[in-house]
Design a protein around this motif. Structure first.
Motif, PDB file in Angstrom:
ATOM      1  N   THR A 151      -1.507   4.410  -4.034  1.00 37.55           N
ATOM      2  CA  THR A 151      -0.442   5.275  -3.526  1.00 37.55           C
ATOM      3  C   THR A 151      -1.049   6.492  -2.839  1.00 37.55           C
ATOM      4  N   ALA A 152      -0.434   6.870  -1.710  1.00 39.20           N
ATOM      5  CA  ALA A 152      -0.957   7.944  -0.872  1.00 39.20           C
ATOM      6  C   ALA A 152       0.092   9.029  -0.678  1.00 39.20           C
ATOM      7  N   SER A 153      -0.388  10.239  -0.386  1.00 37.97           N
ATOM      8  CA  SER A 153       0.499  11.367  -0.132  1.00 37.97           C
ATOM      9  C   SER A 153       0.216  12.039   1.205  1.00 37.97           C
ATOM     10  N   SER A 154      -0.597  11.405   2.024  1.00 37.02           N
ATOM     11  CA  SER A 154      -0.975  11.995   3.310  1.00 37.02           C
ATOM     12  C   SER A 154      -1.540  10.901   4.207  1.00 37.02           C
ATOM     13  N   LEU A 155      -1.750  11.241   5.462  1.00 39.51           N
ATOM     14  CA  LEU A 155      -2.337  10.288   6.394  1.00 39.51           C
ATOM     15  C   LEU A 155      -3.733   9.861   5.949  1.00 39.51           C
ATOM     16  N   TRP A 156      -4.560  10.813   5.557  1.00 37.42           N
ATOM     17  CA  TRP A 156      -5.930  10.454   5.201  1.00 37.42           C
ATOM     18  C   TRP A 156      -5.973   9.590   3.953  1.00 37.42           C
ATOM     19  N   GLU A 157      -5.121   9.873   2.976  1.00 39.86           N
ATOM     20  CA  GLU A 157      -5.067   9.009   1.803  1.00 39.86           C
ATOM     21  C   GLU A 157      -4.567   7.618   2.175  1.00 39.86           C
ATOM     22  N   ALA A 158      -3.572   7.550   3.056  1.00 39.00           N
ATOM     23  CA  ALA A 158      -3.064   6.244   3.480  1.00 39.00           C
ATOM     24  C   ALA A 158      -4.151   5.440   4.189  1.00 39.00           C
ATOM     25  N   ARG A 159      -4.914   6.094   5.020  1.00 40.67           N
ATOM     26  CA  ARG A 159      -6.016   5.402   5.694  1.00 40.67           C
ATOM     27  C   ARG A 159      -7.070   4.937   4.695  1.00 40.67           C
ATOM     28  N   LEU A 160      -7.348   5.785   3.693  1.00 38.76           N
ATOM     29  CA  LEU A 160      -8.348   5.410   2.684  1.00 38.76           C
ATOM     30  C   LEU A 160      -7.910   4.150   1.945  1.00 38.76           C
ATOM     31  N   GLY A 161      -6.638   4.088   1.580  1.00 40.38           N
ATOM     32  CA  GLY A 161      -6.147   2.900   0.895  1.00 40.38           C
ATOM     33  C   GLY A 161      -6.187   1.662   1.762  1.00 40.38           C
ATOM     34  N   TYR A 162      -5.758   1.812   3.001  1.00 41.53           N
ATOM     35  CA  TYR A 162      -5.690   0.674   3.910  1.00 41.53           C
ATOM     36  C   TYR A 162      -7.079   0.202   4.330  1.00 41.53           C
ATOM     37  N   GLU A 163      -7.940   1.149   4.671  1.00 42.39           N
ATOM     38  CA  GLU A 163      -9.237   0.794   5.237  1.00 42.39           C
ATOM     39  C   GLU A 163     -10.310   0.532   4.185  1.00 42.39           C
ATOM     40  N   GLU A 164     -10.265   1.230   3.054  1.00 44.26           N
ATOM     41  CA  GLU A 164     -11.326   1.086   2.064  1.00 44.26           C
ATOM     42  C   GLU A 164     -10.900   0.278   0.841  1.00 44.26           C
ATOM     43  N   PHE A 165      -9.656   0.453   0.391  1.00 40.68           N
ATOM     44  CA  PHE A 165      -9.185  -0.386  -0.713  1.00 40.68           C
ATOM     45  C   PHE A 165      -8.789  -1.766  -0.203  1.00 40.68           C
ATOM     46  N   GLY A 166      -8.318  -1.821   1.031  1.00 39.70           N
ATOM     47  CA  GLY A 166      -8.032  -3.108   1.647  1.00 39.70           C
ATOM     48  C   GLY A 166      -6.603  -3.573   1.527  1.00 39.70           C
TER      49      GLY A 166
END
Length: 397
Positions: free
Chosen positions: A64-79
């Motif tokens: 779960t993300a609360s910002s653009l950078w967190e959303a990118r981290l989840g999508y790009e690094e968690f997959g």
């Protein structure tokens, strides 16, 4: 091999994550999710060490993300695409956030009106939700109370239309902070009373974070029973929990060293100056505030105890404030009693320093940032990150 009791091999500040402890938490969380038939996902606001995501992916499937950078981290690094909530989406970030998200929750009806069509254009498969405010929380510290009077979070039931927009598929609420299952059970009554009339119109409900299920003494059976009873009442609703602290609870330490000892005369407290900072590296200690546990020392609640004390067994204890190495006058905490006089170079080990630390640290005063290490199950130390002047300089560009 690292001595997990003394960390005598570590001579510089370091956050130390222990893989065995992390896997213990992940295993428990996974078992709760299975027993309660819910999805439990990782909240980056408490823990975002992406080099450990391969371990997490053995136990959970989403974040779960609360910002653009967190959303990118989840999508790009968690997959996987994230469950995303932000108090305020913006024109220049909403498209990329939508691209990275599987679920997107709006904080207000005005944000929904402004962006709901746009996010579905960017990502036709996205599931939209509204954050609700049940106007009830047992969190006593207002700084951490998401339902405090006048909160900016969520929509009260009186403001929801009787018929929800057709593309609102879920509710999100957050009412807890390191809370027990009994608190969640009491809070759930208020959520149902306030918003149950709309449950037939939605597909999922996210009960947010603060479910500290990995804490010793937490009533796991009560949590599972509460969630299963909720399922029985609303079998069509998918239930999501998104704790942060629970994943990293008691998984590691901040190892620091004594660099100076000052005071201790004329009734003044003796202060051990460390090469870490409360305000820079342990900010919640000052914000909450709370006394962190220090290995091998007893926490003293009285602020008037400065001098060496005689212990119950006739021994001596040596009382110190611990001071950070920043120029902030209040960058210290009191007091701890040790069984020996502290020495320059001695390790001071702060317990339970992996949640809400590395995500909140700062470079105030240009102070050196502690390294981040992972002790593998075989006892070997893997360096996840070290920091240099270049990291500080790059932030000042």
């Amino acid at each position: 091999m690292v001595n997990l009791q003394t960390f005598e091999e570590i001579k510089h500040p370091m956050y130390v994550l222990e893989e065995a402890r992390l896997r213990r938490n992940l295993s428990l969380i996974s078992s709760v999710a299975e027993a309660a038939d819910v999805e439990i996902i990782l909240a980056f606001k408490a823990y975002a060490l992406w080099k450990t995501f391969p371990i997490f992916k053995e136990y959970i499937q989403a974040t779960t993300a609360s910002s653009l950078w967190e959303a990118r981290l989840g999508y790009e690094e968690f997959g996987s695409k994230t469950h995303t909530f932000s108090p305020a989406y913006t024109d220049d970030e909403i498209d990329e956030i939508a691209r990275c998200s599987s679920h997107l929750t709006f904080n207000s009806l005005t944000q929904y009106e402004r962006y709901h069509q746009r996010v579905r254009t960017v990502n036709s498969g996205i599931s939209c939700g509204i954050r609700i405010n049940p106007e009830y929380s047992e969190v006593e510290t207002l700084l951490y109370n998401p339902c405090a009077p006048g909160t900016r979070f969520g929509v009260r039931n009186a403001l929801l239309p009787e018929k929800l927009p057709t593309d609102i598929e879920g509710f999100h609420c957050h009412t807890l902070c390191e809370s027990g299952a009994d608190v969640f059970r009491r809070t759930l009554t208020h959520i149902e009373d306030k918003f149950g009339a709309w449950f037939s119109q939605i597909k999922w409900i996210n009960f947010g974070g603060g479910h500290l299920m990995t804490r010793a003494g937490y009533d796991i059976d009560l949590l599972v029973a509460t969630l299963r009873e909720f399922h029985a009442r609303y079998p069509w609703l998918k239930v999501v929990l998104e704790p942060g602290s629970a994943f990293a609870w008691q998984t590691g330490e901040l190892v620091s060293q004594v660099v100076d000892i000052v005071g201790g005369t004329d009734g003044e407290p003796t202060t051990a100056i460390l090469n870490v900072s409360f305000t820079c590296h342990m900010p919640d200690c000052l914000e909450m505030p709370y006394h962190p546990r220090v290995r091998g020392a007893a926490t003293l609640e009285s602020e008037d105890v400065f001098l060496p004390q005689t212990t119950e067994d006739g021994g001596r204890s040596y009382v110190y404030r611990l001071g950070g190495n920043s120029c902030l006058s209040g960058d210290f905490m009191r007091s701890w009693a040790f069984d020996h006089p502290l020495q320059i170079g001695e390790n001071i080990i702060f317990e339970d320093m992996l949640h809400y630390t590395t995500v909140k640290t700062n470079t105030f005063n240009g102070i050196s940032h502690p390294a981040i290490g992972l002790v593998r199950c075989d006892g070997s130390l893997e360096m996840l990150r070290t920091y240099s002047y270049a990291d500080y300089k790059a932030r000042m560009d």
